[in-house]
Every structure is written in C-alpha cells, then in structure tokens.
Enzyme design. Structure first.
Site, PDB file in Angstrom:
ATOM      1  CD  GLU A   1     -65.696  22.019 -42.534  1.00 43.97           C
ATOM      2  OE1 GLU A   1     -65.657  23.212 -42.923  1.00 43.97           O
ATOM      3  OE2 GLU A   1     -66.550  21.204 -42.928  1.00 43.97           O
TER       4      GLU A   1
ATOM      5  CG  HIS B   1     -66.826  13.801 -50.406  1.00 42.74           C
ATOM      6  ND1 HIS B   1     -66.533  14.802 -51.282  1.00 42.74           N
ATOM      7  CD2 HIS B   1     -67.802  14.286 -49.597  1.00 42.74           C
ATOM      8  CE1 HIS B   1     -67.309  15.855 -51.021  1.00 42.74           C
ATOM      9  NE2 HIS B   1     -68.082  15.564 -49.999  1.00 42.74           N
TER      10      HIS B   1
END
Ligand SMILES: Cc1ncc(C[n+]2csc(CCOP(=O)(O)OP(=O)(O)O)c2C)c(N)n1
Ligand SMILES: [Mg+2]
Length: 666
Positions: A401, A470
């Site tokens: 990322e 999440h």
C-alpha cells in the site's frame, strides 16, 4: 552473494571530469557557506551537510539529461546542485525567502523544483523511493526514455518502502536507479548494527536487479557505475541498486550536538580520502585539468556563491498571502446537469463509468491497486476497464500500500493523473505518510506552483460483518489535513459526477465510497460525461423545522427518518455535504438560519469526528440562530464488533436519527 556485476569502463573524458570537479567544489563551498549562515542564525531550523559525500551526487548526476528526474532526501543540497539547481535560489530558500525555490515554504529539507525535475529533498527517511518509482512509472506510461535516480541513505535502506519500491520497480521494469549513499551511520546508529547484510547492495538479489557496492568517494567510479545502471534503465532493462560507501564529515545535522559515536581512527581515515582532493590528484596526474584551470574553476564558484549569499540576504521574506495561496490548486468550475435522466445504475457501476469516461478522455489517467485488473476489483468498481484499456493503464499492484500509493504521488507530480484504489479503506493506515506528508504537502512545500492530481479511492464503513479492521469510517483523519480534498458521495449520480471532478482536480483527493452503497444503492445516472463542483453540498430534501446534515449511508436513513416524521407534521431538511473538505458551509449555515435546529448524522465515531468540526463551525457562525444544542448521531465509541446484532447497534439506525431529531425539537 552479489547481484549481476556492472561493467567497468575506460578513462573519462576531460570535459566530464571538469564538470564533476566543478560540481563537487560548488557543493563543498555551498555547505561551508550554509554552515556559517546557520551559525549566524540566517539559515534556520536545520540543514544536513553533504560535505564528504560530494562525489556521489556529482558523479551520478553527470550522467543525467536535463529532463531526467532525481529524488532526494534530507541530505539533499548536493543532489539539487548536481542536477543543475541555481545556488542563489537555493540559498534564498535556506534563508526562508520569497525568491527561494519554494518561496520560503519548504526550506533545506524540502527543496524541489519541477522545472529541473527535482522531485524533492524529503524530511521523511525513505519517502523519495516510492515517489521516484512513481515518476519512473509516469515515464514508462508515456513511452519516454527519461530515467530517475532515487538517492537515499543507509538508514533509508531499512524502511519497508525501500523493499517495496525495489520490488515494484523490478516487476514493472521501471527506469530507475536506486543510489544508496552509505555513510555508515543513520544519525547515531551504525549500519552494521542495523542492517542484516554486510553490503546493502546484496539486497538487490532479492529483487532481481543488479546491485553493486562502490567507493562513493571516487567520483569517476560513481560516474561509471551509475552511468551503466542509467544506460540499462534507459534501454528499458529495468532498475539497479548502487551502494556508494562514503562518510559524512560533520555531525548529523547543523543543529545536532550529540556525542558522535564514530571513532577518531575512522574519521581520520575517511577525511584523508577527501573526494575533492582525490579528484584533484587524479585530474592533475592524468593531465585532464591543469592547476591554473582548477584555480579558475574555484574562483568562479567562489564568485557564484558570494552572489548567491547576497541574493538570499537581500531577498524579501516570504509573505502570508503567498503561504495561504499555496495550499490548494484552484478547483475547476463545473455545472451539474439539469436532468438526471431515467437510466438506473448501481453505485459501483456509476464509479466505473466515471473512470471509463475519464480514461477515454484523458490518456494520463490510469488506475492501480490490488486486484483492479482482470477481476475488476473485489467490489466490481473497475469491471471491464482492464479489457478496455489494457494492463498498462489498469494495473494490478502487489500488496504494498505505501509504495503503490507513493508511486501514485510520484506519477501525479510527474504529470499523470493516477487513480489509486485502496481495496478496503482501513488499509490506508499503511499509506498515511504518502497521503499526509507527501501528497498533501508537496504543492505547498514547493511554494504553491505545482500540482498533485491524484485520487485515492476505495470503500469504507461497516454493515457487512467485516469487524474491526475492515469497517471503519475514517474521514476525520483526512478532513483534518490542509492540502487534501475529501469527498464522500451517497448516490450513484453524485458518485459519478464527483469522481469525474476528483480526477480532473489538481489536488490530492481522498474519495470515500461506502461499501453498503456499492451493494445496495441504484439510482438515475446520466450517460453523458458530467462533473459535480467540488465543495458544493446537495439539499436532498427541503424542510423547515430541523436541518439534518448526513453523510454516506446516513443520507438514506436521514431521508427515511424525515419521511417518518413528516407524518407527524415535522418538516426535516436533509443536506448531504458530498465534499467534506472543502465544506459548503454556506448551504449548511443558510439551512440552520432557516430551521434553527441541527442534527449531524455520520457513521464514524462521535469523538473527534467530522460532526464535531461541523458543530463547531455552526456554533461559531450561527450561534444566535440556534434554538437548541446541536445533536450528533454517530457510531458508538467502540471498534466495529463482528456480531451481527452488535454491529447493527453500533451503526446509527433510522430510529437513532429520529431520536436525534426529536431531541432538538424539545
Ligand atoms: C521516517 C523518519 N524516521 C526518522 C527520522 C529522523 N531522522 C532524520 S535523518 C535520520 C537518519 C537517517 O540516516 P540515513 O538514511 O543513513 O541518512 P544520513 O543522515 O546518514 O545521510 C533520522 C533517524 C525521519 N526524518 N523520518
Ligand atoms: Mg547514513
């Protein structure tokens, strides 16, 4: 174990040696002047002297064309000078003056100049590597043959982004040379004590590229070896790692005054190998330069630096007005379509259409992220784009990322319009440096001249039992940061128009999509290309008794709450800000001045949330118009639970919004 050995060449032409020598001497004198100016209080903050390491920048950059790129780090003066920077503008910058390269907003640690393709010195150790990787990606996407040198220290080689950048550059065969200036210490930490291999260049093997350790005090060797790596990169053969062993003569920085852990013997040994003296001995011996020629080069540099220091001293201070203007590039004016039409699209289809239309319109737009290619993204947002535009413009990334986000920043700076997908927005924690310290600050630190046209988009929020890592709603992290635009649409129509506006915007945009909307929301979306102005709220339902400002999933719940209360004769106005930064304060304040009551509904936590900021804005500007305290309806202050019923309880429901509205009606 070593990577592929790079070839050694013959004796260098006199013209090249002269150029390298003159650059080295210019760097040395620049740093000596800077030290004096720092001690005199004219250079502030701190500055990191490059004295002792001059051969690396001078030797490496002597291979570059003006249109090649360099990325640098905190010890960056030498790199800028070697890339051709004007020492007067550098001095002015170090003194914080308006005439400096960055208008006095960047300073020593952040000097950058895109006219010279200097991507910047950087205050964050290792950060230039993903940025350089991104610039190399931009070159490759444009089909050019420029190269990038990314300079960093031995300390930087222990950052995760070093490993990720080498991996990314290698799998994508990018035209970049990673030059590690191993001065053997990161502040007080010896590289031997902090590095798992004897030579940093050995790490190249792990990333399938050539790696070589060289004498960083021998400018000719640096020139040859880096030159070979550059030739490889320019020929499309991918990246290399060069580790140049060297030594800094002074303390870590001009401000640092710590006990130096380095031994006197080491210090003496390396200072005896002064790169400038070594070069002088070489050119005199092989008669490339005469003693009088050396003297005249030195005199010219001396005069240049005298002028530079005078220019810096006499230049005006940086102004407040220029500072404020530097934060954001102007947003483009857009007009919303008068008619939304009747065609129904799902939220993810609307996003996909926005990306497709922009990619068709503008060849600099490309998408990268995890699984965005053939699969079309785990929520189907990029479905069909890979088939339509191919693997170059719809790029599957490794799970890196920080680096693919940083590569997005680098590519944006280098002229592309990247769309970076965060697979699930909770993973943005791994990208935070690239978003907050790099993307948000680049334009500002360069004095407001340059742009970072980057979109970082992906799903946030709860509702599908994905639990604590999440499901978060993180908009408040980004609305806090000057330099970022934050967008959070609630309908397919807004999603398409705002994503097109985001792609066309010249600022870094954090574009938050709610995953429940992907799954549940369909609505009318015009087929034509359109953009919704950034910073314009939408009144989703007009009313007169209470204003509800709701975002993302809360918009439809607030509308349902309004319908429910309508039956009791309570008239609720529902406003979706759509853009959270910049915020359309005017539309919200006008509504509050009419209804005298405000409820804010968002899915994020209440504590320190976006609602707290909005409540403060309304309190500051419309306190006298309020007939009741502002109410906030938000998630409970807990991480998202996995359990079904608990998750439903944590996320604000229609009932909780109704209760919030009733609470302000008294
Ligand atoms: C991410 C990050 N961590 C720590 C620091 C503080 N810091 C600045 S320079 C430095 C040492 C860096 O060493 P190296 O990369 O070897 O470069 P050198 O200073 O030796 O040229 C440290 C710890 C920082 N600026 N950024
Ligand atoms: Mg070091």
């Amino acid at each position: 174990m070593r990577g592929t050995q790079l070839r050694k060449d013959e004796r260098l032409p006199a013209e090249v040696l002269e150029r390298i020598y003159s650059t080295m001497f210019r760097i040395r004198r620049f740093e000596e002047f800077t030290t004096e100016l720092f001690q005199a209080g004219l250079v502030k903050g701190t500055a990191h002297s490059y004295i002792g390491e001059e051969a690396i920048a001078a030797g490496a950059c002597a291979n570059l064309r003006p249109d090649d790129y360099i990325g640098s780090y905190h010890r960056g003066h030498g790199h800028c000078i070697a890339k051709g920077a004007d020492v007067a503008k550098m001095m002015a910058e170090l003194m914080g003056k308006e005439t400096g390269y960055c208008g006095g907003l960047g300073g020593s640690m952040h000097i950058a100049n895109m006219e010279l393709n200097i991507l910047g010195a950087n205050g964050i150790v290792g950060a230039a590597m993903p940025l350089g990787t991104g610039a190399a990606l931009a070159v490759k996407l444009r089909g050019g043959n420029q190269v990038v040198i990314s300079f960093f220290g031995d300390g930087g080689a222990n950052q995760g982004i070093f490993h990720e950048s080498l991996n990314l550059a290698s799998i994508w065969k990018l035209p970049i040379v990673f030059v590690c200036e191993n001065n053997q210490y990161a502040l007080s930490t010896s590289y031997k004590a902090s590095t798992s291999v004897a030579n940093i260049a050995e790490r190249a093997v792990a990333y399938g590229m050539p790696g070589q350790t060289i004498d960083g005090n021998d400018a000719a060797e640096v020139y040859r070896v880096v030159g070979e790596a550059i030739a490889r990169a320019r020929a499309g053969q991918g990246p290399s790692l060069v580790e140049a062993l060297t030594w800094r003569w002074g303390q870590h920085s001009m401000r640092t005054a710590i006990r130096d852990p380095r031994s006197k013997e080491d210090m003496d040994r390396w200072i005896a190998r002064d790169p400038i003296k070594l070069m002088e001995a070489r050119v005199l011996e092989d008669k490339s330069l005469s003693a009088p020629r050396i003297k005249s080069i030195q005199a010219a540099v001396e005069a240049e630096l005298d002028t530079a220091v005078r220019f810096g001293k006499e230049s005006p201070e940086a102004s407040l007005a220029a500072m404020h203007a530097a934060v954001y590039a102007p947003h483009k004016p857009h007009t919303e379509p008068a008619d939304k039409g009747t065609r129904q699209l799902a939220f993810n289809e609307a996003l996909c259409e926005a990306m497709r239309q922009e990619m068709e319109r503008d060849p600099t737009v490309f998408l990268m992220g995890e699984d965005v290619g053939l699969t079309g993204g785990i929520f189907g947002c990029s479905k069909g784009l890979f088939d339509r535009f191919g693997a170059a413009r719809v790029r599957d990334t490794p799970i890196s990322e920080a680096t693919f986000c940083g590569a997005g920043v680098g590519a944006a700076i280098a002229g592309m319009r990247p769309l970076v997908e965060v697979q699930i927005f909770d993973f943005v924690t791994l990208m935070m440096d690239m978003i907050v310290n790099q993307a948000a600050k680049f334009r500002y630190m360069l004095g407001g001249k340059d742009t970072v046209p980057l979109v970082i988009r992906g799903p946030q929020g709860g509702g599908i039992r994905m639990a604590a890592q999440h499901s978060q709603s993180l908009e408040a992290w980004f609305t806090h940061v000057p330099g970022l635009v934050v967008i959070a649409p609630s309908t397919p129509y807004d999603a398409k128009g705002l994503l097109i506006a985001a792609i066309q915007d010249d600022n870094p945009v954090v574009f938050l999509e709610h995953k429940m909307l992907y799954l549940g929301s369909t609505g009318p979306v015009p087929e034509a290309h359109y953009a919704i102005p950034i910073g314009k709220a939408d009144v989703k339902r007009a009313g007169t008794d209470v204003t509800v400002v709701a975002t993302q999933m809360m918009v439809s719940r607030a509308l349902a709450a309004a319908s429910e209360l309508q039956k009791e004769g309570i008239s609720v106005e529902v406003i979706d800000p759509r853009t959270l930064r910049p915020l359309d304060e005017e539309t919200i304040l006008n509504s509050v001045r009419k209804t005298h009551r405000l409820v804010i509904a968002h899915e994020a936590w209440k504590r320190g949330g976006f609602g707290a900021e909005l409540a403060a804005v309304v309190m500051e500007q419309a306190f006298d118009d309020l007939d009741a305290p502002v109410a906030r309806v938000a998630a409970f202050d807990v991480p998202m639970p996995y359990n079904d019923a608990l998750e439903r309880a944590v996320i604000p429901s229609q009932e909780r919004i109704v209760a919030g509205i009733r609470s302000v009606l008294g």
